[in-house]
Structure formats: C-alpha cells, structure tokens
Scaffold this motif. Structure first.
Motif, short mmCIF file in Angstrom:
data_model
loop_
_atom_site.label_atom_id
_atom_site.label_comp_id
_atom_site.label_asym_id
_atom_site.label_seq_id
_atom_site.Cartn_x
_atom_site.Cartn_y
_atom_site.Cartn_z
N PRO A 152 13.84 -66.34 43.82
CA PRO A 152 14.11 -66.29 45.26
C PRO A 152 15.34 -67.10 45.69
O PRO A 152 15.96 -66.77 46.72
N ALA B 234 19.74 -62.99 45.56
CA ALA B 234 18.53 -62.69 46.34
C ALA B 234 18.90 -62.33 47.78
O ALA B 234 19.67 -63.03 48.44
N GLY C 23 6.16 -63.24 46.08
CA GLY C 23 7.45 -63.82 46.42
C GLY C 23 8.00 -64.74 45.36
O GLY C 23 9.02 -65.40 45.58
N VAL D 145 12.17 -61.68 43.29
CA VAL D 145 12.66 -60.75 44.31
C VAL D 145 13.55 -59.70 43.66
O VAL D 145 14.22 -59.97 42.66
#
Length: 293
Positions: free
Chosen positions: A171, A176, A252, A255
């Motif tokens: 992330p 990202a 999460g 990503v």
C-alpha cells in the motif's frame, strides 16, 4: 491368456520406480518374486521390456510402446473388480494441480466430489506446470490441472476456465493508487516472481514481451504466499493470479498496480495422457470441473 494381471502390475511398478526392489515393496512382494514374475513375462514372449543400466531398469523401446496399453488394462481390471464388489463409489483418483489451482480451486472441487461420493479415494499433488505435466505423461497422475501451456505428444489438453494475472504492490509503494504505470517505470522497479517452469511465470514472461530483459527480477520464489509476503514487506512488485490476491486486496495488505498496456489473460487447462483409460472416477471429475468453469 499367456500373461497375468500380477505380471502387468510388476511391469508397471518397475517402469515407474526403475528398480525391482522398490516395485516389490509397492506390491508387497519379495524382490525375488517380483524379479521372477518380470523375467517370466519376458521369457513367455521372448522380449526384453527393460534395459539394465547399472541398478536401474529403464524401459526398452518395446516397453515404452507397451506401457500405455498395460496401464489401460490395469485400470480396466481395477474398475471391473470394483464393479464385481458392488462398489457404489467411482474408485480412486490421483489429481495434480499447479500452485494457484491447488491452493484456491482444487480443494473446493475435491470437497464437492466427496460430497457426492463419500468413499472416493482422492489424492492431490501440488507442483508447478512442468512437474505436473511430466507426472501425467508418466502415468503417475490421472489428471492435471495446470496454469501453463503444454505441448506434449503424449498429453491431451482440455481448456477449462479463464484467468488473469495482476501486478500488485504494498500500500505504501510509489505505484499504489496510480491510474496507470508505464513500461519505463516497470523497468525501474524490483520484481519478485514465480520460478521458471511455472504457468504463472510463463504468462508473466509472455505479457512482458519487449521489456522482459529490462526488468529487474530480484527474487524467484516457488510459492505464491511467499511472494505476497515479500511484496507486503516492500521488497518490490509481484504478479500473480487474481484468484490468489482477492483476500489480500480486500484486507488492503496489498493493492493492484494498473498496467493496461499489458495483457495478462490466460487459460487454465486440464491435461491427461492420450492413452489413459477413463475410469468412472476420472469421468466424474472431468464432469465436475466442466460444471465449475
């Protein structure tokens, strides 16, 4: 009939192990009994089924030609024996699957199969595409479920279902959230990918044609989970099947990286030996796979 089913069993076990002692162990026979059975079979027909190379017994040219027919005869005999015994289950099944399929698709199918046939004897071997193909070609597996493309004279390939790889990152990686990442930026990044011989690596290499030699591949790993952990740790970009990334994307912890200029689509396939006898178990499995494509 001038040969026995026991002689066929010894012949096939020896072809598999290339060693009479291990063949005897598999069949719960003494080495001398197994050796005598094989010798008698050869003498009855005045043929040589194996070439003796040191302690190894390699199939002769005639042995290689006869093996598929012997495999079919043995499978038919086992099916007949089950029918005589009034078996209500389709028998045994040896399945091979590549890593993504084995970890994310094969187990639910096995559960569905056993829900219909509670007494079925099913084994699952998970490896990369090249190893699964070799085992199917050598009659060690009844069917293979693979991610890669195989062109093998002894194997029959059936298209199964569509799949697609996805580039991904941690992330906090600079890529990202980007709407797209150019080929130039991809060439600057560190990559953690599957090993050569895997279907995922085959698709990745094809998708990256033109820039593949420019990519900085820092790690080649055999397991999807290891690649995901390495990418989560910020060691670089990864590229795996979307099937294997669904949960990580939902959490999460990883990503997706948008690379619209590259085609990561692929076909998942079922493979079997062209000369393989289709037992009731194998037919049932292929039918089940067709229902879940």
């Amino acid at each position: 009939m001038r040969y026995t089913l026991r002689q066929l069993q010894v012949f096939l076990a020896t072809a598999h192990h290339e060693n009479i002692s291990r063949a005897a162990d598999e069949l719960a026979m003494s080495q001398s009994a197994a050796s005598g059975s094989l010798k008698e079979l050869e003498q009855q027909f005045d043929v040589q089924l194996f070439d003796r190379v040191g302690k190894r017994l390699q199939l002769s040219e005639l042995g290689r030609e006869l093996r598929p027919e012997a495999e079919k005869l043995q499978a038919q005999a086992l099916a007949f024996e089950s029918a005589l015994g009034g078996a209500q289950t389709p028998g045994s099944l040896r399945i091979g699957a590549t890593l993504t399929i084995g970890n994310y698709l094969a187990v639910p199918l096995i559960a569905a199969f056993r829900a219909q046939h509670a007494g079925a004897d099913i084994s699952l071997h998970v490896a990369n595409t090249s190893e699964i193909a070799a085992m199917v070609a050598d009659f060690q597996l009844d069917v293979g479920m693979i991610e890669g493309e195989i062109n093998h004279p002894r194997l029959l390939t059936r298209p199964w279902r569509e799949d697609e790889l996805q580039v991904f990152c941690a992330p906090d990686h600079p890529f990202a959230g980007k709407r797209s990442v150019s080929d130039a930026r991809l060439s600057e990044a560190q990559w953690i990918v599957r090993e050569p011989g895997s279907g995922t690596r085959q698709t990745f290499d094809r998708a990256m044609h033109g820039i593949l030699s420019d990519l900085k591949i820092s790690m080649e790993l055999q397991h999807t989970e290891a690649i995901k952990r390495a990418v989560e740790a910020g060691l670089g970009l990864g590229c795996l099947s979307r099937i294997s990334l669904k949960d990580a994307f939902a959490r999460g912890s990883l990503v997706p990286v948008q690379v619209p200029q590259r085609d990561f689509s692929r076909q998942l396939n079922l493979i079997s030996h062209r000369d393989k006898f289709h037992s009731a178990a194998l037919e049932e499995w292929l039918s089940l796979c067709a229902q879940h494509n």
